[in-house]
Design an enzyme around this catalytic site. Structure first.
Site, short mmCIF file in Angstrom:
data_model
loop_
_atom_site.label_atom_id
_atom_site.label_comp_id
_atom_site.label_asym_id
_atom_site.label_seq_id
_atom_site.Cartn_x
_atom_site.Cartn_y
_atom_site.Cartn_z
N MET A 1 -6.21 -10.18 -12.07
CA MET A 1 -7.61 -9.70 -12.11
C MET A 1 -8.08 -9.68 -13.55
O MET A 1 -7.38 -9.15 -14.42
CB MET A 1 -7.68 -8.29 -11.52
CG MET A 1 -7.17 -8.19 -10.11
SD MET A 1 -7.27 -6.49 -9.53
CE MET A 1 -6.71 -6.69 -7.84
N GLY B 1 -5.86 -4.25 3.35
CA GLY B 1 -5.89 -3.35 4.50
C GLY B 1 -4.95 -3.77 5.63
O GLY B 1 -5.20 -3.46 6.79
N ASP C 1 -5.48 -10.71 3.19
CA ASP C 1 -5.17 -9.85 2.04
C ASP C 1 -6.13 -8.68 2.02
O ASP C 1 -7.33 -8.87 1.80
CB ASP C 1 -5.30 -10.71 0.77
CG ASP C 1 -4.90 -9.99 -0.49
OD1 ASP C 1 -4.46 -8.82 -0.42
OD2 ASP C 1 -5.04 -10.60 -1.57
N SER D 1 2.35 -7.23 -2.07
CA SER D 1 1.57 -7.36 -3.29
C SER D 1 2.10 -6.38 -4.34
O SER D 1 2.01 -5.16 -4.16
CB SER D 1 0.09 -7.06 -3.00
OG SER D 1 -0.59 -6.91 -4.24
N HIS E 1 3.45 -11.56 -3.65
CA HIS E 1 2.03 -11.77 -3.93
C HIS E 1 1.69 -11.12 -5.28
O HIS E 1 1.96 -9.94 -5.50
CB HIS E 1 1.19 -11.14 -2.80
CG HIS E 1 -0.26 -11.44 -2.89
ND1 HIS E 1 -0.81 -12.65 -2.48
CD2 HIS E 1 -1.31 -10.69 -3.33
CE1 HIS E 1 -2.11 -12.62 -2.66
NE2 HIS E 1 -2.45 -11.45 -3.20
N GLY F 1 -10.18 -6.53 -5.68
CA GLY F 1 -10.26 -5.73 -6.91
C GLY F 1 -9.33 -4.53 -6.90
O GLY F 1 -8.88 -4.11 -7.96
N PHE F 2 -9.05 -4.02 -5.73
CA PHE F 2 -8.25 -2.79 -5.65
C PHE F 2 -7.37 -2.81 -4.42
O PHE F 2 -7.78 -3.34 -3.38
CB PHE F 2 -9.17 -1.56 -5.58
CG PHE F 2 -10.12 -1.47 -6.74
CD1 PHE F 2 -9.72 -0.92 -7.96
CD2 PHE F 2 -11.40 -1.99 -6.64
CE1 PHE F 2 -10.58 -0.88 -9.04
CE2 PHE F 2 -12.28 -1.95 -7.73
CZ PHE F 2 -11.86 -1.39 -8.93
N GLY F 3 -6.20 -2.19 -4.54
CA GLY F 3 -5.35 -1.99 -3.38
C GLY F 3 -5.85 -0.77 -2.60
O GLY F 3 -6.70 -0.02 -3.06
N GLY F 4 -5.33 -0.61 -1.40
CA GLY F 4 -5.59 0.60 -0.62
C GLY F 4 -6.95 0.70 0.04
O GLY F 4 -7.36 1.80 0.44
N MET G 1 -9.99 -13.14 2.45
CA MET G 1 -9.96 -11.75 1.96
C MET G 1 -10.47 -10.83 3.06
O MET G 1 -11.57 -11.02 3.58
CB MET G 1 -10.84 -11.59 0.71
CG MET G 1 -10.27 -12.20 -0.57
SD MET G 1 -8.61 -11.66 -1.02
CE MET G 1 -8.77 -9.88 -1.11
N HIS H 1 -2.44 -15.06 -6.84
CA HIS H 1 -3.83 -14.94 -6.39
C HIS H 1 -4.70 -14.70 -7.62
O HIS H 1 -4.70 -13.61 -8.19
CB HIS H 1 -3.90 -13.77 -5.39
CG HIS H 1 -5.29 -13.48 -4.90
ND1 HIS H 1 -5.60 -12.31 -4.23
CD2 HIS H 1 -6.44 -14.19 -4.97
CE1 HIS H 1 -6.88 -12.32 -3.91
NE2 HIS H 1 -7.42 -13.44 -4.35
N ASP I 1 -1.31 -10.47 -7.95
CA ASP I 1 -2.77 -10.41 -8.09
C ASP I 1 -3.21 -10.42 -9.54
O ASP I 1 -2.98 -9.45 -10.27
CB ASP I 1 -3.29 -9.10 -7.46
CG ASP I 1 -3.27 -9.15 -5.95
OD1 ASP I 1 -3.81 -10.10 -5.38
OD2 ASP I 1 -2.70 -8.20 -5.35
N MET J 1 -7.89 -13.91 -9.31
CA MET J 1 -9.24 -13.34 -9.19
C MET J 1 -9.85 -13.37 -10.59
O MET J 1 -9.94 -12.35 -11.29
CB MET J 1 -9.16 -11.91 -8.63
CG MET J 1 -8.82 -11.89 -7.16
SD MET J 1 -8.23 -10.29 -6.58
CE MET J 1 -6.51 -10.45 -6.98
N GLY K 1 0.03 -4.55 0.24
CA GLY K 1 0.34 -3.80 -0.97
C GLY K 1 0.78 -2.40 -0.63
O GLY K 1 1.96 -2.07 -0.60
N SER K 2 -0.21 -1.53 -0.32
CA SER K 2 0.13 -0.12 -0.12
C SER K 2 1.00 0.12 1.10
O SER K 2 1.83 1.03 1.09
CB SER K 2 -1.15 0.73 -0.07
OG SER K 2 -2.16 0.08 0.63
C1 DX5 Z 1 -6.97 -6.78 -3.50
C2 DX5 Z 1 -5.73 -7.59 -3.78
C3 DX5 Z 1 -4.68 -7.29 -2.78
C4 DX5 Z 1 -4.18 -5.87 -2.76
C5 DX5 Z 1 -3.93 -5.50 -1.32
O1 DX5 Z 1 -7.96 -7.18 -4.34
O2 DX5 Z 1 -6.01 -8.97 -3.73
O3 DX5 Z 1 -3.60 -8.22 -2.84
O4 DX5 Z 1 -3.01 -5.67 -3.52
O5 DX5 Z 1 -3.63 -4.16 -1.24
P1 DX5 Z 1 -3.58 -3.37 0.15
O6 DX5 Z 1 -2.56 -4.05 1.01
O7 DX5 Z 1 -3.16 -2.01 -0.27
O8 DX5 Z 1 -4.95 -3.41 0.76
ZN ZN Z 2 -4.34 -10.52 -3.49
#
Ligand code: DX5
Ligand code: ZN
Length: 226
Positions: free
Chosen positions: A38, A178, A176, A11, A34, A143-146, A138, A67, A36, A69, A198-199
């Protein structure tokens, strides 16, 4: 068996946007990119739109997994198809005419996917499961990575696979949020085959090694699945 390989989709939300070209080059071993989107309404955060997607398309040959959102996917989907999306994923919570939007995506030659937030039941897919190429489960609230993986996702993936079997279909199942080696192995064992990360990819010094580790974990999960 078709569909049973594991695909890794880093991501770019977790990438360094000031060096996006190099960041894309660093994930050349990935199967999908990927992306995202938002809108600050469907999710609290704002990310990037179709203008940057066009630049990503020009910078990589890897298929783009978009994706959405957003609260108005039917309005926004054509823009992302024009910008080069190869897969468009919209949220069931945001779309009242899911079958119609799948047809629109297919007419453009792209793959159609539906996403479910953690609190949305798999049963909502009953009337659309035969129209989609992929379902995104999901594994965090978007909404957020990590964020941390939600454990209840494992049972949900199994329920989704049961629903697919009832309908005689075999869409890709993407997860998607964690995703690290441990969760990757367990979601694949439960039935997932597309892993967004992502992270755990962009936080690693060597992205190729990080992608390889997720792929290996996924393959261990396939073995457990039998
Ligand atoms: C979250 C996004 C994800 C995000 C995943 O809302 O849809 O795609 O980038 O990030 P990680 O892998 O760090 O949880
Ligand atoms: Zn995503």
């Amino acid at each position: 068996m078709l569909n049973e390989d594991v695909r890794i989709a880093p991501s770019v939300l977790s990438a360094d946007f000031t060096r996006l070209g190099q960041e894309l080059e660093s994930i050349r071993d990935a199967d999908l990119v990927h992306y995202d989107v938002m809108d600050g309404h469907f999710v609290p955060n704002v990310s990037f739109g179709m203008g940057i997607l066009k630049q990503v398309k020009a910078a990589t040959d890897i298929p783009l997994d978009v994706h959405l959102m957003v609260t108005n996917p039917e309005e926004q989907t054509p823009w992302f198809l024009d910008a080069g999306a190869d897969i468009v994923t919209f949220h069931m919570e945001a779309q009242t005419h899911a079958n119609r939007l799948c047809s629109l995506i297919h007419a453009a030659g792209a793959k159609a996917a539906v996403a479910l937030n953690p609190a949305t039941p798999v049963s909502l897919l009953d009337s659309v499961i035969e129209d989609v190429d992929m379902v995104l489960v999901m594994t965090v609230n978007p909404g957020f990575g990590g964020q941390s993986f939600i454990e209840g996702s494992i049972a949900k993936i199994r329920k989704l696979r049961a629903l697919c079997a009832e309908h005689g279909v075999n869409p890709w199942v993407e997860v998607d949020g964690g995703i690290v080696a441990d969760t990757a192995e367990r979601v694949v064992a439960a039935g997932a085959n597309v892993l967004v990360a992502g992270s755990s990819v962009f936080g690693a010094k060597d992205r190729g090694v990080a992608i390889g580790a997720l792929r290996d974990a996924g393959h261990r999960g396939l073995t457990v699945r039998g």
